[in-house]
Design a protein around this motif. Sequence first.
Motif, mmCIF file in Angstrom:
data_model
loop_
_atom_site.group_PDB
_atom_site.id
_atom_site.type_symbol
_atom_site.label_atom_id
_atom_site.label_comp_id
_atom_site.label_asym_id
_atom_site.label_seq_id
_atom_site.Cartn_x
_atom_site.Cartn_y
_atom_site.Cartn_z
ATOM 1 N N LYS A 250 -5.221 11.396 -1.356
ATOM 2 C CA LYS A 250 -6.118 10.745 -2.323
ATOM 3 C C LYS A 250 -7.010 11.780 -2.992
ATOM 4 O O LYS A 250 -7.360 11.646 -4.150
ATOM 5 C CB LYS A 250 -6.986 9.707 -1.601
ATOM 6 C CG LYS A 250 -6.192 8.532 -1.026
ATOM 7 C CD LYS A 250 -7.100 7.650 -0.151
ATOM 8 C CE LYS A 250 -6.365 7.111 1.046
ATOM 9 N NZ LYS A 250 -7.244 6.683 2.137
ATOM 10 N N TYR B 62 1.161 13.382 0.162
ATOM 11 C CA TYR B 62 0.546 12.545 -0.878
ATOM 12 C C TYR B 62 -0.868 12.245 -0.402
ATOM 13 O O TYR B 62 -1.047 11.541 0.602
ATOM 14 C CB TYR B 62 1.309 11.231 -1.041
ATOM 15 C CG TYR B 62 2.677 11.361 -1.674
ATOM 16 C CD1 TYR B 62 3.756 11.870 -0.957
ATOM 17 C CD2 TYR B 62 2.899 10.950 -2.986
ATOM 18 C CE1 TYR B 62 5.007 11.989 -1.534
ATOM 19 C CE2 TYR B 62 4.163 11.054 -3.573
ATOM 20 C CZ TYR B 62 5.204 11.575 -2.834
ATOM 21 O OH TYR B 62 6.457 11.689 -3.404
ATOM 22 N N VAL C 78 -1.879 9.688 2.460
ATOM 23 C CA VAL C 78 -1.270 8.377 2.232
ATOM 24 C C VAL C 78 0.124 8.337 2.849
ATOM 25 O O VAL C 78 0.500 7.375 3.513
ATOM 26 C CB VAL C 78 -1.206 8.065 0.718
ATOM 27 C CG1 VAL C 78 -0.478 6.761 0.463
ATOM 28 C CG2 VAL C 78 -2.615 8.019 0.151
ATOM 29 N N LYS C 79 0.898 9.397 2.632
ATOM 30 C CA LYS C 79 2.205 9.527 3.286
ATOM 31 C C LYS C 79 2.692 10.963 3.105
ATOM 32 O O LYS C 79 2.118 11.717 2.312
ATOM 33 C CB LYS C 79 3.227 8.551 2.691
ATOM 34 C CG LYS C 79 3.669 8.876 1.266
ATOM 35 C CD LYS C 79 4.914 8.067 0.901
ATOM 36 C CE LYS C 79 5.464 8.464 -0.453
ATOM 37 N NZ LYS C 79 6.737 7.838 -0.783
ATOM 38 N N SER D 299 -7.330 10.249 7.183
ATOM 39 C CA SER D 299 -7.084 9.091 6.323
ATOM 40 C C SER D 299 -6.910 9.477 4.855
ATOM 41 O O SER D 299 -6.580 8.625 4.029
ATOM 42 C CB SER D 299 -8.231 8.090 6.462
ATOM 43 O OG SER D 299 -9.422 8.701 6.006
ATOM 44 N N ASN D 300 -7.120 10.732 4.514
ATOM 45 C CA ASN D 300 -6.865 11.192 3.146
ATOM 46 C C ASN D 300 -5.365 11.195 2.845
ATOM 47 O O ASN D 300 -4.950 11.084 1.698
ATOM 48 C CB ASN D 300 -7.437 12.611 2.969
ATOM 49 C CG ASN D 300 -7.336 13.136 1.546
ATOM 50 O OD1 ASN D 300 -7.436 12.371 0.590
ATOM 51 N ND2 ASN D 300 -7.124 14.423 1.404
ATOM 52 N N LEU E 190 -2.085 9.518 -7.274
ATOM 53 C CA LEU E 190 -2.264 10.335 -6.073
ATOM 54 C C LEU E 190 -1.997 11.808 -6.390
ATOM 55 O O LEU E 190 -1.338 12.136 -7.375
ATOM 56 C CB LEU E 190 -1.292 9.881 -4.970
ATOM 57 C CG LEU E 190 -1.550 8.531 -4.307
ATOM 58 C CD1 LEU E 190 -0.492 8.267 -3.236
ATOM 59 C CD2 LEU E 190 -2.947 8.468 -3.693
ATOM 60 N N THR F 14 0.826 -1.194 0.000
ATOM 61 C CA THR F 14 0.000 0.000 0.000
ATOM 62 C C THR F 14 0.870 1.257 0.000
ATOM 63 O O THR F 14 0.462 2.285 -0.503
ATOM 64 C CB THR F 14 -0.947 0.039 1.222
ATOM 65 O OG1 THR F 14 -0.148 -0.054 2.382
ATOM 66 C CG2 THR F 14 -1.955 -1.078 1.174
ATOM 67 N N ALA F 15 2.060 1.163 0.577
ATOM 68 C CA ALA F 15 2.935 2.341 0.635
ATOM 69 C C ALA F 15 3.571 2.632 -0.721
ATOM 70 O O ALA F 15 3.954 3.752 -0.985
ATOM 71 C CB ALA F 15 4.025 2.126 1.677
ATOM 72 N N GLU G 81 1.810 4.869 -5.801
ATOM 73 C CA GLU G 81 1.670 6.325 -5.712
ATOM 74 C C GLU G 81 0.972 6.908 -6.945
ATOM 75 O O GLU G 81 0.431 7.996 -6.889
ATOM 76 C CB GLU G 81 3.036 6.981 -5.558
ATOM 77 C CG GLU G 81 3.664 6.692 -4.203
ATOM 78 C CD GLU G 81 5.109 7.149 -4.107
ATOM 79 O OE1 GLU G 81 5.582 7.837 -5.011
ATOM 80 O OE2 GLU G 81 5.762 6.786 -3.121
#
Lengths: 135, 135
Positions: free
Chosen positions: A98, A96, A70-71, A67-68, A33, A26-27, A30
């Motif tokens: 969503k 990053y 990602v990193k 939670s929007n 995004l 999941t990480a 990209e």
Amino acid sequence: MKVKVILTFLLLTTCFAVFSQEKHNTAVVEKGLIKVSVMYPYAEGKTFNVEYYETKHMPMVAGFLGSNLVKYTIEKGVASGIPNQPLPFMAIGTFYVKSLSDYQAAIGPNRDAIRADFPNYTNVTPVILVSEVVK
Amino acid sequence: MKVKVILTFLLLTTCFAVFSQEKHNTAVVEKGLIKVSVMYPYAEGKTFNVEYYETKHMPMVAGFLGSNLVKYTIEKGVASGIPNQPLPFMAIGTFYVKSLSDYQAAIGPNRDAIRADFPNYTNVTPVILVSEVVK
């Protein structure tokens, strides 16, 4: 008995390894995004405290995004890649996410708090780039 | 017999899962790497062909870098993150490398070929930032 122990051990190892792997997957994805890059231009007399930025400012902003997010990444400018040209940016912080509209909705009510923290680590006004990850 | 089959299956699964996980780990660990970001500023009348950049230019440059290249990314500028400000960059291509000197040694002899390809996708001169991944 011995076989049971080995079986249990292998089963646990498998579960652990597969679980870890999924986290990494999941990480890595990209593409597609939205990146929001906050870029701090270099100029004579301008300063930037990377430690404060990493330990206080970025975690604060990241906390607003839920939670929007990602990193997020932080990079420290080292040099211009073109000889005899000045360093373009002292640092860049990148979120990053969503959804851009969710990002804006989350930042809006916290903009004053974010800006009030600027003088704690820099005396320059950042440039912000919204981009889409193509690859 | 049945136990042996189960044992073998679990052993293979474990090996496969652990192996896959290691591949992902190397892709994720970016801290400490050097980023070379080639940034194409936006201005009136300036153009950028993302498709050519993604399918021709970036693979060519990546090919010069060999095992020093950990990964490369492409992003397409969408907007400025600050209302009423112009888009800062039309696109950014980034090489994540282990060694800056190895990067320079690999690019040096190919600089003319790289520059000769610029007019195929853009009419703007890029800004280049060398930075260190902090987080």
